[in-house]
Design a protein around this motif. Sequence first.
Motif, PDB file in Angstrom:
ATOM      1  N   ILE A  75      64.099  36.139  48.748  1.00 11.43           N
ATOM      2  CA  ILE A  75      63.728  34.766  49.115  1.00 11.43           C
ATOM      3  C   ILE A  75      64.340  34.326  50.434  1.00 11.43           C
ATOM      4  CG2 ILE A  75      63.313  33.973  46.758  1.00 11.43           C
ATOM      5  CD1 ILE A  75      66.157  32.607  47.023  1.00 11.43           C
ATOM      6  N   ASP A  76      65.240  35.146  50.987  1.00 16.79           N
ATOM      7  CA  ASP A  76      65.917  34.723  52.210  1.00 16.79           C
ATOM      8  C   ASP A  76      65.257  35.362  53.427  1.00 16.79           C
ATOM      9  OD1 ASP A  76      67.559  33.826  54.160  1.00 16.79           O
ATOM     10  OD2 ASP A  76      69.378  34.793  53.438  1.00 16.79           O
ATOM     11  N   THR A  77      64.375  34.613  54.073  1.00 20.99           N
ATOM     12  CA  THR A  77      63.659  35.121  55.239  1.00 20.99           C
ATOM     13  C   THR A  77      64.612  35.426  56.388  1.00 20.99           C
ATOM     14  OG1 THR A  77      61.933  33.612  54.516  1.00 20.99           O
ATOM     15  CG2 THR A  77      61.625  34.619  56.667  1.00 20.99           C
ATOM     16  N   LEU A  78      65.781  34.783  56.388  1.00 21.21           N
ATOM     17  CA  LEU A  78      66.737  34.978  57.483  1.00 21.21           C
ATOM     18  C   LEU A  78      67.675  36.164  57.240  1.00 21.21           C
ATOM     19  CD1 LEU A  78      67.778  31.311  58.351  1.00 21.21           C
ATOM     20  CD2 LEU A  78      65.672  32.532  58.832  1.00 21.21           C
ATOM     21  N   SER A  79      67.376  36.970  56.228  1.00 20.45           N
ATOM     22  CA  SER A  79      68.251  38.114  55.933  1.00 20.45           C
ATOM     23  C   SER A  79      68.064  39.278  56.901  1.00 20.45           C
ATOM     24  CB  SER A  79      67.988  38.630  54.511  1.00 20.45           C
ATOM     25  OG  SER A  79      68.678  37.855  53.584  1.00 20.45           O
ATOM     26  N   PHE A  80      66.997  39.229  57.697  1.00 18.59           N
ATOM     27  CA  PHE A  80      66.704  40.367  58.569  1.00 18.59           C
ATOM     28  C   PHE A  80      67.300  40.148  59.955  1.00 18.59           C
ATOM     29  CE2 PHE A  80      63.401  40.084  55.404  1.00 18.59           C
ATOM     30  CZ  PHE A  80      63.301  41.385  54.952  1.00 18.59           C
ATOM     31  N   GLU A  81      67.810  41.215  60.541  1.00 16.52           N
ATOM     32  CA  GLU A  81      68.196  41.142  61.945  1.00 16.52           C
ATOM     33  C   GLU A  81      67.804  42.445  62.624  1.00 16.52           C
ATOM     34  OE1 GLU A  81      72.372  40.365  62.060  1.00 16.52           O
ATOM     35  OE2 GLU A  81      72.928  42.412  61.550  1.00 16.52           O
ATOM     36  N   ILE A  82      67.693  42.377  63.944  1.00 18.39           N
ATOM     37  CA  ILE A  82      67.310  43.563  64.714  1.00 18.39           C
ATOM     38  C   ILE A  82      68.408  44.609  64.562  1.00 18.39           C
ATOM     39  CG2 ILE A  82      66.904  44.429  67.056  1.00 18.39           C
ATOM     40  CD1 ILE A  82      65.833  41.532  67.681  1.00 18.39           C
ATOM     41  N   ARG A  83      68.005  45.832  64.241  1.00 17.98           N
ATOM     42  CA  ARG A  83      69.001  46.878  64.035  1.00 17.98           C
ATOM     43  C   ARG A  83      69.423  47.452  65.384  1.00 17.98           C
ATOM     44  NH1 ARG A  83      69.299  52.567  63.009  1.00 17.98           N
ATOM     45  NH2 ARG A  83      71.281  52.918  61.976  1.00 17.98           N
ATOM     46  N   ILE A  84      70.724  47.459  65.596  1.00 22.65           N
ATOM     47  CA  ILE A  84      71.254  48.067  66.819  1.00 22.65           C
ATOM     48  C   ILE A  84      71.570  49.513  66.493  1.00 22.65           C
ATOM     49  CG2 ILE A  84      73.139  48.009  68.504  1.00 22.65           C
ATOM     50  CD1 ILE A  84      73.273  44.946  67.886  1.00 22.65           C
ATOM     51  N   SER A  85      71.008  50.405  67.290  1.00 23.88           N
ATOM     52  CA  SER A  85      71.132  51.834  67.024  1.00 23.88           C
ATOM     53  C   SER A  85      72.589  52.245  66.816  1.00 23.88           C
ATOM     54  CB  SER A  85      70.531  52.592  68.214  1.00 23.88           C
ATOM     55  OG  SER A  85      70.681  53.960  68.004  1.00 23.88           O
ATOM     56  N   GLY A  86      72.822  52.976  65.733  1.00 19.76           N
ATOM     57  CA  GLY A  86      74.161  53.504  65.483  1.00 19.76           C
ATOM     58  C   GLY A  86      75.065  52.590  64.679  1.00 19.76           C
TER      59      GLY A  86
END
Lengths: 86, 461
Positions: free
Chosen positions: B134-145
């Motif tokens: 339910i938390d749309t803000l749970s995603f962030e851009i993955r920084i490699s490594g």
Amino acid sequence: MLITVRTLRLSLSVTAVFGMTNAEAFAYLDPGTGSFVIQALIAALAAAALTARYYWQRLSDFFRDPFNRKSSEKQEHDEPEPDDES
Amino acid sequence: MTNREGALVASFRDPNGFVFRKDGVLYRQINPGYRAHYERLKDSGLYDKLTSDCRLVSHEETELREVMDADTYRIIKPQYIPFVSYPYEWCFSALKDAALATLDIQLDAIGHGMTLKDASAYNIQFLHGCPVLIDTLSFEIRISGKPWIAYRQFCQHFLAPLVLMSRVDVRLSQLLRTNIDGVPLDLASRLLPASTRLRPSLLFHVHLHAASQKRHAGDGGAKRIRQPRISERGMKGLISSLRTAVANTIWKTPRTEWREYYGNTNYSDRATDEKAAIVSQMLAVIGPRNVWDLGANTGRYSRIAADRGASVVSFDVDPAAVEANYRQIKAEKETKILALLLDLTNPSPGVGWGNRERQPIHERGRPDAILALALIHHLAISNNVPLDYVASWFHQLGGALVIEFVPKSDSKVADMLATRPDIFSEYNRQDFERIFSQHYRIEQAVDIPESERSLYLMLPK
């Protein structure tokens, strides 16, 4: 061979990680240094296992049918994606 | 919006936004700092993929100009969740499905260049019988490594309680009620049998994880050392390893008193059928949209209400009964029933910050009707709860009441009184009607044929 070298390098870097005393906090959750350390070890082992499984499969396929080029081509397609490590 | 007026306490930890209620509708504010992540979620196709698979709650972007200011990037209106439940109210399989859903979402996120920045069990809710984030803000851009920031939280919220429930005792799910950020891994490691160290996934994710936390607990100070780098393949391997650990947890449900209840009643077949017909007819009179079935057992009467179109929350105190109910919901793809674990004599309280972070059960919704079938004698006699307290609490929860009265002459009540003195002078039909009439108007009272019992339809005063 390239992948094996990479995996070795990754394993060594994980060994180095165990000597770490702190990790940079970069998000609103506290990830915990200890959690980072064990995570890096598991990730390295998992990556190594995947790589080993891939080469074992290629080796066993080669001895089973060394002249079957079709099988070899198929394996090329299944090769794991290169690491984003480097 | 900067002053967080109407903001719900549950979302206070996230600096990227918060949830608030306006005119009875739930909204989520997204702060400007989250813009790049939100755009990636939408543009990468991850949002569309997860919402079409019913794994992420969908939302509409709205223009609430009266609350938008420089600290607002977007205000979104998430899909409505009929009833919010918490992990300490879920049965074993529900917690396991929520864990697997979280890992599958993380794998998809990695595939779209993103990652979950948290893995809280409270971010999962059951919608139409399925676990959704339910938390749309749970995603962030993955920084490699970069390592998975939420790894520790996943182990504490999901893996540790599941393994404890599976390997020690299913009632240890209640550790989640006393530990707001999941079960501490050192506690889980101490409670688990030594044999779990022989399973590589548990050895690493629980025992060595706890040992590593302990080893580095005293670290700190100003010295900053670079984080370990984890390749994408290593990250997928980590998630896959967690998935194996979760998938391997099993709980063989015991044959408990309650789970066997329907095969162990004093009802004849005719009485059972008549009871179902009377309950159905009473529900038809009420026409409820939301029903709370208290003491639902495996949910037989919840299904009668659901078949009539109601959304039903089906509560029971027995983990095995709730498990059986949940498994049926899953197997039959039932969308109208939510099966939850609840001890009516000690219902879920408000917990967390200010006792408001997780709400008590009575603040999370208001039923149009309550089913209290074959329940009153367990509350009044087994637990010594005065009838007035029962009537008052049901009335406080809200809605009409379909309640079954089970007299002392019934064999079940006679069994309860066989080993203790009968101190329940008010426990009779006349006093039951008199006491409940203080809170309700009795609309119907119907005796169940071939039984000592009666069903009542009561409307709140």
